[in-house]
Design a protein around this motif. Structure first.
Motif, PDB file in Angstrom:
ATOM      1  N   UNK A   1     111.735  53.845  27.411  1.00 58.96           N
ATOM      2  CA  UNK A   1     110.901  55.302  28.394  1.00 58.96           C
ATOM      3  C   UNK A   1     111.146  56.434  27.896  1.00 58.96           C
ATOM      4  N   UNK A   2     111.487  56.216  26.544  1.00 61.32           N
ATOM      5  CA  UNK A   2     111.689  57.650  25.651  1.00 61.32           C
ATOM      6  C   UNK A   2     111.027  58.023  24.008  1.00 61.32           C
ATOM      7  N   UNK A   3     109.528  58.369  24.718  1.00 65.22           N
ATOM      8  CA  UNK A   3     108.697  58.616  23.600  1.00 65.22           C
ATOM      9  C   UNK A   3     109.589  59.721  22.695  1.00 65.22           C
ATOM     10  N   UNK A   4     110.008  59.126  22.144  1.00 65.43           N
ATOM     11  CA  UNK A   4     110.835  60.082  21.137  1.00 65.43           C
ATOM     12  C   UNK A   4     110.939  59.992  19.131  1.00 65.43           C
ATOM     13  N   UNK A   5     110.237  60.389  18.380  1.00 65.05           N
ATOM     14  CA  UNK A   5     110.218  59.930  17.116  1.00 65.05           C
ATOM     15  C   UNK A   5     111.830  60.565  16.524  1.00 65.05           C
ATOM     16  N   UNK A   6     111.988  61.009  16.854  1.00 62.93           N
ATOM     17  CA  UNK A   6     113.730  61.972  16.062  1.00 62.93           C
ATOM     18  C   UNK A   6     115.496  61.056  16.451  1.00 62.93           C
ATOM     19  N   UNK A   7     114.470  59.902  17.567  1.00 63.52           N
ATOM     20  CA  UNK A   7     116.074  59.785  17.990  1.00 63.52           C
ATOM     21  C   UNK A   7     116.981  58.689  17.138  1.00 63.52           C
ATOM     22  N   UNK A   8     117.801  58.151  17.020  1.00 65.14           N
ATOM     23  CA  UNK A   8     118.283  56.903  16.249  1.00 65.14           C
ATOM     24  C   UNK A   8     119.298  56.269  17.253  1.00 65.14           C
ATOM     25  N   UNK A   9     119.712  55.639  16.850  1.00 67.72           N
ATOM     26  CA  UNK A   9     120.788  54.430  17.734  1.00 67.72           C
ATOM     27  C   UNK A   9     122.297  54.191  17.529  1.00 67.72           C
ATOM     28  N   UNK A  10     122.710  54.136  18.325  1.00 62.07           N
ATOM     29  CA  UNK A  10     124.086  54.666  18.337  1.00 62.07           C
ATOM     30  C   UNK A  10     124.838  52.780  18.851  1.00 62.07           C
ATOM     31  N   UNK A  11     126.503  52.922  18.511  1.00 59.05           N
ATOM     32  CA  UNK A  11     127.217  52.583  18.524  1.00 59.05           C
ATOM     33  C   UNK A  11     128.137  53.143  19.559  1.00 59.05           C
ATOM     34  N   UNK A  12     128.580  53.062  21.045  1.00 59.51           N
ATOM     35  CA  UNK A  12     129.308  53.386  21.911  1.00 59.51           C
ATOM     36  C   UNK A  12     130.747  52.820  21.494  1.00 59.51           C
ATOM     37  N   UNK A  13     131.757  54.087  21.680  1.00 62.37           N
ATOM     38  CA  UNK A  13     133.290  52.478  22.577  1.00 62.37           C
ATOM     39  C   UNK A  13     133.662  52.004  21.467  1.00 62.37           C
ATOM     40  N   UNK A  14     133.290  51.686  19.844  1.00 64.48           N
ATOM     41  CA  UNK A  14     133.972  51.283  18.871  1.00 64.48           C
ATOM     42  C   UNK A  14     135.435  51.181  19.590  1.00 64.48           C
ATOM     43  N   UNK A  15     136.350  49.842  19.438  1.00 66.49           N
ATOM     44  CA  UNK A  15     137.903  49.807  19.771  1.00 66.49           C
ATOM     45  C   UNK A  15     138.347  49.078  18.323  1.00 66.49           C
ATOM     46  N   UNK A  16     139.623  49.109  18.254  1.00 66.89           N
ATOM     47  CA  UNK A  16     140.294  48.231  16.912  1.00 66.89           C
ATOM     48  C   UNK A  16     140.538  46.738  17.242  1.00 66.89           C
TER      49      UNK A  16
END
Ligand SMILES: Nc1ncnc2c1ncn2[C@@H]1O[C@H](COP(=O)(O)OP(=O)(O)O)[C@@H](O)[C@H]1O
Ligand SMILES: O=C(CO)[C@@H](O)[C@H](O)COP(=O)(O)O
Length: 499
Positions: A347-362
């Motif tokens: 739903x986000x028409x956005x050419x500049x957004x990029x991916x994320x991994x959130x919450x990486x844990x050891x």
């Protein structure tokens, strides 16, 4: 026994199905090609690669076919949408094709709104100006490569180019033309108003035909190269999502589809062209005459998994990569992924957004990352389902197709995240099957596409949502949805640092 061929010109590969009169897939061939990504936001392919791989695939198919080749009565096409193939007066490509997932055209989208007006554009084309659509790409070439643009005599979309080379006949059909942002969708005609406002010669637009229209036969050279008969009837075909809908039996109101190919799509059949989604979802002509469909699009769905495999597990197959995701609990032990590798559409028409991994844990292992990628892609598709449900649609059963439907764990995950029954068909190649069905209908085997669908579309298995996992995923989805807003401004700041 008679046969038809459905060619699906996807983004990762061309997939070719030989289908008999009972709707059984008797042979299947796939030939891949690569993306050309010169800079961030750019995504191109060489049209000649599509033709070479399609011809090679057809030739392989014919060589291993046991029957009489003249019994292959017809062929039709499904193709990745929106990609600009600009042709010179000899119908040769003037440059690489600029694809649907290329987002270099934000400036041209603004110009389209300024010239045509946001509301008027929506009235005529039923869609907003998005970077992936064809019109902004034409404007980009006109402004940035004027020496190329001045030689342009016409333009086509990817599968139209392959068909042109096989038959010598230049056409576009309505379902793909709808994705150009130059079609008057309700009246099924090129919009001279849109073209004039942007100073584009409407004569660049090719003749329009219906998806099941017979447009010719193979040229003698192509018949020789493929091994097919010169009398093989060629039918126009459709946009891959329109064909995916046909190949999954999405031919009546109330039916929905989820397709995970390079892109991801949630699609719903529309009888009429007068619904108002305010441009939140795409609204296009179906491959069935006088019908429509709406859809939300995730730009990097299967592509996110392909990217992960290429970067972290190049030597492994997809099956090996996803083999142990079932040993990780839903939610990947607190790891979230958003699939915005090349920007986003719905739903986000956005050419500049990029991916994320959130919450990486050891404690996280590679399998957590793989599961998080699958979950993130599915959450993104769920955002489209949410838009449809909020508009009043009931979505309690969804047919799932595309490369992503090859994996059972992913299909169950779709049922749990969508909170809906997920149906797997006997072939996950919905677009190729839809193309074959257009040929079967065009050859006169059936009175209508619906009749063809009753004979050809077969369910293999259903996946029911598990209430505990549904509840867990609903809580995680609420967190997932926050990631876009939380990372949007940071991504804008990172733009100057990208390749
Ligand atoms: N065995 C598999 N398990 C899960 N996903 C798969 C598998 N094989 C392929 N895929 C996914 O399917 C995608 C390709 O799907 P496909 O429908 O062929 O795409 P396209 O039509 O865009 O070429 C890949 O990007 C990958 O993510
Ligand atoms: O841009 C869109 C739809 O608007 C994509 O869905 C393309 O049509 C590419 O399809 P796949 O290669 O992922 O099947």
């Amino acid at each position: 026994m008679k046969y038809v061929i459905g060619v699906d010109l996807g983004t990762s590969a061309v997939k070719i199905l030989l289908v008999d009169q009972l709707g059984s897939v008797v042979q299947e061939v796939s030939k891949s090609y690569s993306l050309i990504q010169e800079k961030t936001g750019y995504s191109e392919q060489a049209p000649q690669d599509w033709v070479d791989q399609t011809v090679a695939g057809l030739s392989d198919l014919v060589q291993s076919f046991n029957g009489n080749v003249v019994d292959i009565e017809g062929i039709s096409f499904s193709g990745q949408m929106h990609g600009l193939v600009l042709l010179d007066e000899h119908q040769e490509p003037l440059r690489h094709a600029i694809l649907w997932n290329d987002t270099r055209t934000t400036e041209q989208c603004k110009q389209i709104y300024e010239a045509v007006g946001e509301e008027r554009l929506l009235d005529i084309t039923k869609n907003p100006a998005l970077e992936g659509f064809t019109l902004p790409k034409i404007l980009w070439v006109k402004q940035n490569e004027p020496h190329i643009y001045e030689k342009a005599a016409s333009f086509v979309l990817p599968k139209d180019y392959v068909r042109l080379k096989l038959t010598g006949a230049l056409h576009m059909e309505y379902s793909d033309a709808a994705g150009t942002l130059m079609l008057d969708v309700a009246n099924k005609a090129w919009s001279s108003e849109v073209c004039e406002q942007l100073d584009i010669d409407v004569d660049l637009c090719p003749p329009l035909v219906a998806s099941h229209a017979e447009v010719g036969t193979l040229t003698p050279e192509m018949a020789k190269a493929t091994g097919l008969s010169v009398d093989t009837k060629v039918f126009a075909g459709g946009a891959d999502n329109a064909c995916g809908a046909i190949g999954s039996g999405i031919l009546e109101e109330g039916k929905s589809l989820c397709s995970i190919g390079t892109s991801g799509v949630v699609l719903s059949y529309e009888e009429n062209n007068d619904k108002d989604f305010g441009g939140k979802v795409h609204y296009f002509n179906h491959g069935e005459e006088s019908a429509y469909y709406t859809m939300g699009v995730t730009l990097s769905a299967g592509y996110s998994l392909t990217w992960f495999k290429e970067v972290f597990a190049k030597e492994e197959s997809f099956d090996e990569l996803v083999a142990d995701v079932h040993t990780v609990s839903p939610g990947s032990d607190g790891l979230l992924f958003t699939p915005y590798l090349v920007g986003e559409r719905t739903p986000h028409a956005d050419a500049n957004i990029r991916a994320s991994f959130i919450g990486m844990d050891s404690s996280h292992e590679r399998k957590h990352f793989v599961r998080a990628v699958l979950e993130g892609i599915t959450f993104s598709l769920h955002e489209s389902i949410e838009i449809f449900r909020e508009s009043g649609k009931t979505i309690d059963s969804i047919i799932s197709i595309g490369g992503g439907a090859k994996n059972e764990d992913w299909l169950q995950m779709q049922a749990d995240i969508f909170n809906a029954e997920v149906v797997k068909l006997t072939s996950e190649q919905g677009p190729g099957m839809g193309a074959a069905m257009l040929a079967a209908y065009g050859c006169g085997w059936f009175e209508s596409l619906q009749d063809c669908s009753k004979a050809f579309v077969k369910q293999a298995k259903t996946y029911q949502p598990n209430p505990d996992r549904v509840e867990r995923y609903q809580a995680l989805f609420d967190v997932y949805k926050q990631v876009y807003a939380q990372t949007q401004a940071m991504n804008e700041q990172l733009v100057p640092f990208r390749k």
